[in-house]
Design a protein around this motif. Sequence first.
Motif, PDB file in Angstrom:
ATOM      1  N   VAL A  20       1.089  -1.460   0.070  1.00 47.15           N
ATOM      2  CA  VAL A  20       0.112  -0.035  -0.070  1.00 47.15           C
ATOM      3  C   VAL A  20       0.900   1.408   0.030  1.00 47.15           C
ATOM      4  O   VAL A  20       1.778   1.654   0.962  1.00 47.15           O
ATOM      5  CB  VAL A  20      -0.552   0.207   1.240  1.00 47.15           C
ATOM      6  N   LEU A  21       0.953   2.111  -0.950  1.00 49.40           N
ATOM      7  CA  LEU A  21       1.986   3.297  -1.456  1.00 49.40           C
ATOM      8  C   LEU A  21       0.962   4.419  -0.430  1.00 49.40           C
ATOM      9  O   LEU A  21      -0.504   4.465  -1.199  1.00 49.40           O
ATOM     10  CB  LEU A  21       2.049   3.667  -2.519  1.00 49.40           C
ATOM     11  N   ILE A  22       1.024   5.193   0.617  1.00 47.61           N
ATOM     12  CA  ILE A  22       0.259   6.673   1.030  1.00 47.61           C
ATOM     13  C   ILE A  22       1.373   7.577   0.881  1.00 47.61           C
ATOM     14  O   ILE A  22       2.478   7.437   1.521  1.00 47.61           O
ATOM     15  CB  ILE A  22      -0.167   5.687   2.931  1.00 47.61           C
ATOM     16  N   GLY A  23       0.552   7.946   1.063  1.00 47.25           N
ATOM     17  CA  GLY A  23       1.525   9.494   1.033  1.00 47.25           C
ATOM     18  C   GLY A  23       1.119  11.020   0.988  1.00 47.25           C
ATOM     19  O   GLY A  23      -0.556  11.139   1.279  1.00 47.25           O
ATOM     20  N   TRP A  24       1.219  12.398   1.617  1.00 51.81           N
ATOM     21  CA  TRP A  24       0.889  13.087   1.884  1.00 51.81           C
ATOM     22  C   TRP A  24       0.965  14.027   1.118  1.00 51.81           C
ATOM     23  O   TRP A  24       2.026  14.425   1.046  1.00 51.81           O
ATOM     24  CB  TRP A  24       0.986  13.736   3.451  1.00 51.81           C
ATOM     25  N   GLY A  25       0.303  15.486   0.761  1.00 49.98           N
ATOM     26  CA  GLY A  25       1.064  16.894  -0.075  1.00 49.98           C
ATOM     27  C   GLY A  25       0.981  16.051  -1.433  1.00 49.98           C
ATOM     28  O   GLY A  25       0.251  15.262  -2.053  1.00 49.98           O
ATOM     29  N   GLN A  26       2.459  16.695  -1.435  1.00 52.07           N
ATOM     30  CA  GLN A  26       3.406  16.701  -2.419  1.00 52.07           C
ATOM     31  C   GLN A  26       4.023  15.114  -3.008  1.00 52.07           C
ATOM     32  O   GLN A  26       3.332  13.690  -4.265  1.00 52.07           O
ATOM     33  CB  GLN A  26       4.057  16.961  -2.699  1.00 52.07           C
ATOM     34  N   GLY A  27       4.346  14.028  -1.697  1.00 54.37           N
ATOM     35  CA  GLY A  27       3.766  12.547  -1.760  1.00 54.37           C
ATOM     36  C   GLY A  27       2.613  11.953  -2.135  1.00 54.37           C
ATOM     37  O   GLY A  27       2.382  10.543  -1.817  1.00 54.37           O
ATOM     38  N   GLY A  28       1.351  12.374  -2.272  1.00 53.16           N
ATOM     39  CA  GLY A  28       0.571  12.409  -1.798  1.00 53.16           C
ATOM     40  C   GLY A  28       0.068  11.381  -3.934  1.00 53.16           C
ATOM     41  O   GLY A  28      -0.456  11.200  -4.274  1.00 53.16           O
ATOM     42  N   SER A  47      -4.100   9.082  -1.082  1.00 49.81           N
ATOM     43  CA  SER A  47      -3.750  10.038  -0.813  1.00 49.81           C
ATOM     44  C   SER A  47      -4.070  11.499  -0.270  1.00 49.81           C
ATOM     45  O   SER A  47      -5.220  11.514  -0.778  1.00 49.81           O
ATOM     46  CB  SER A  47      -3.799  10.444  -2.708  1.00 49.81           C
ATOM     47  N   VAL A  48      -3.035  12.128  -0.002  1.00 49.42           N
ATOM     48  CA  VAL A  48      -3.297  12.514   0.857  1.00 49.42           C
ATOM     49  C   VAL A  48      -3.405  13.427   1.319  1.00 49.42           C
ATOM     50  O   VAL A  48      -2.210  14.633   1.322  1.00 49.42           O
ATOM     51  CB  VAL A  48      -3.543  12.251   2.995  1.00 49.42           C
ATOM     52  N   ASP A  49      -4.751  14.644   0.946  1.00 45.53           N
ATOM     53  CA  ASP A  49      -4.723  16.051   0.652  1.00 45.53           C
ATOM     54  C   ASP A  49      -3.148  16.803  -0.921  1.00 45.53           C
ATOM     55  O   ASP A  49      -2.135  17.252  -0.587  1.00 45.53           O
ATOM     56  CB  ASP A  49      -3.391  17.360   1.426  1.00 45.53           C
ATOM     57  N   PRO A  50      -3.180  16.515  -2.006  1.00 45.53           N
ATOM     58  CA  PRO A  50      -2.577  15.803  -3.029  1.00 45.53           C
ATOM     59  C   PRO A  50      -2.774  17.309  -3.590  1.00 45.53           C
ATOM     60  O   PRO A  50      -3.963  18.286  -3.222  1.00 45.53           O
ATOM     61  CB  PRO A  50      -3.147  15.159  -3.885  1.00 45.53           C
ATOM     62  N   LEU A  73      -8.204   9.139  -2.319  1.00 43.96           N
ATOM     63  CA  LEU A  73      -7.822  10.344  -2.573  1.00 43.96           C
ATOM     64  C   LEU A  73      -8.941  10.861  -0.767  1.00 43.96           C
ATOM     65  O   LEU A  73     -10.210  10.920  -1.558  1.00 43.96           O
ATOM     66  CB  LEU A  73      -8.496  11.167  -3.444  1.00 43.96           C
ATOM     67  N   ALA A  74      -8.054  11.548  -0.319  1.00 41.22           N
ATOM     68  CA  ALA A  74      -8.741  12.687   0.657  1.00 41.22           C
ATOM     69  C   ALA A  74      -8.234  13.670   1.331  1.00 41.22           C
ATOM     70  O   ALA A  74      -7.374  14.009   0.284  1.00 41.22           O
ATOM     71  CB  ALA A  74      -8.251  11.030   2.478  1.00 41.22           C
ATOM     72  N   ALA A  75      -8.801  14.175   1.819  1.00 39.88           N
ATOM     73  CA  ALA A  75      -8.456  15.881   2.504  1.00 39.88           C
ATOM     74  C   ALA A  75      -8.684  16.067   3.629  1.00 39.88           C
ATOM     75  O   ALA A  75     -10.386  15.017   3.903  1.00 39.88           O
ATOM     76  CB  ALA A  75      -9.399  16.760   1.627  1.00 39.88           C
TER      77      ALA A  75
END
Length: 126
Positions: A20-28, A47-50, A73-75
């Motif tokens: 599972v790939l999880i990233g926040w911001g640009q990491g998303g 992807s959180v807050d891309p 895709l999460a905010a």
Amino acid sequence: AKAVVQVCDLLDDLQLHRPVLIGWGQGGVVAMGAGLLRAGQVGSVVSVDPPSGHVELLPAQARASEARPPMLLAASDPSIPPDLDRQQRALGGGRAPTTWCCPVEGTPEDRDKALSVRIGQWLEGS
């Protein structure tokens, strides 16, 4: 683009079974890009807050791919209007990502807890 390639190289080197790939911001966005390019190797992507507009910067070929892992895709902040619909449209073909906007107005810790619960529920169901 360089970070996406680096994550793809890492996935190739580690030969993990459907991570599972999880990233926040640009990491998303990086997680999305690597997930699209290595769809057969990746179990799912969160992807959180891309950043708004950055999803469109991913290669069109990757965004239009019919083969893709499940995506969330999460905010995380309900006070900032999410641009999740635009990002979902930018991903184009394939299975549409699930979107989620945190409904909790409390402290950042409250929102983080709600987000972690939602990610866990989504991963169990995907």
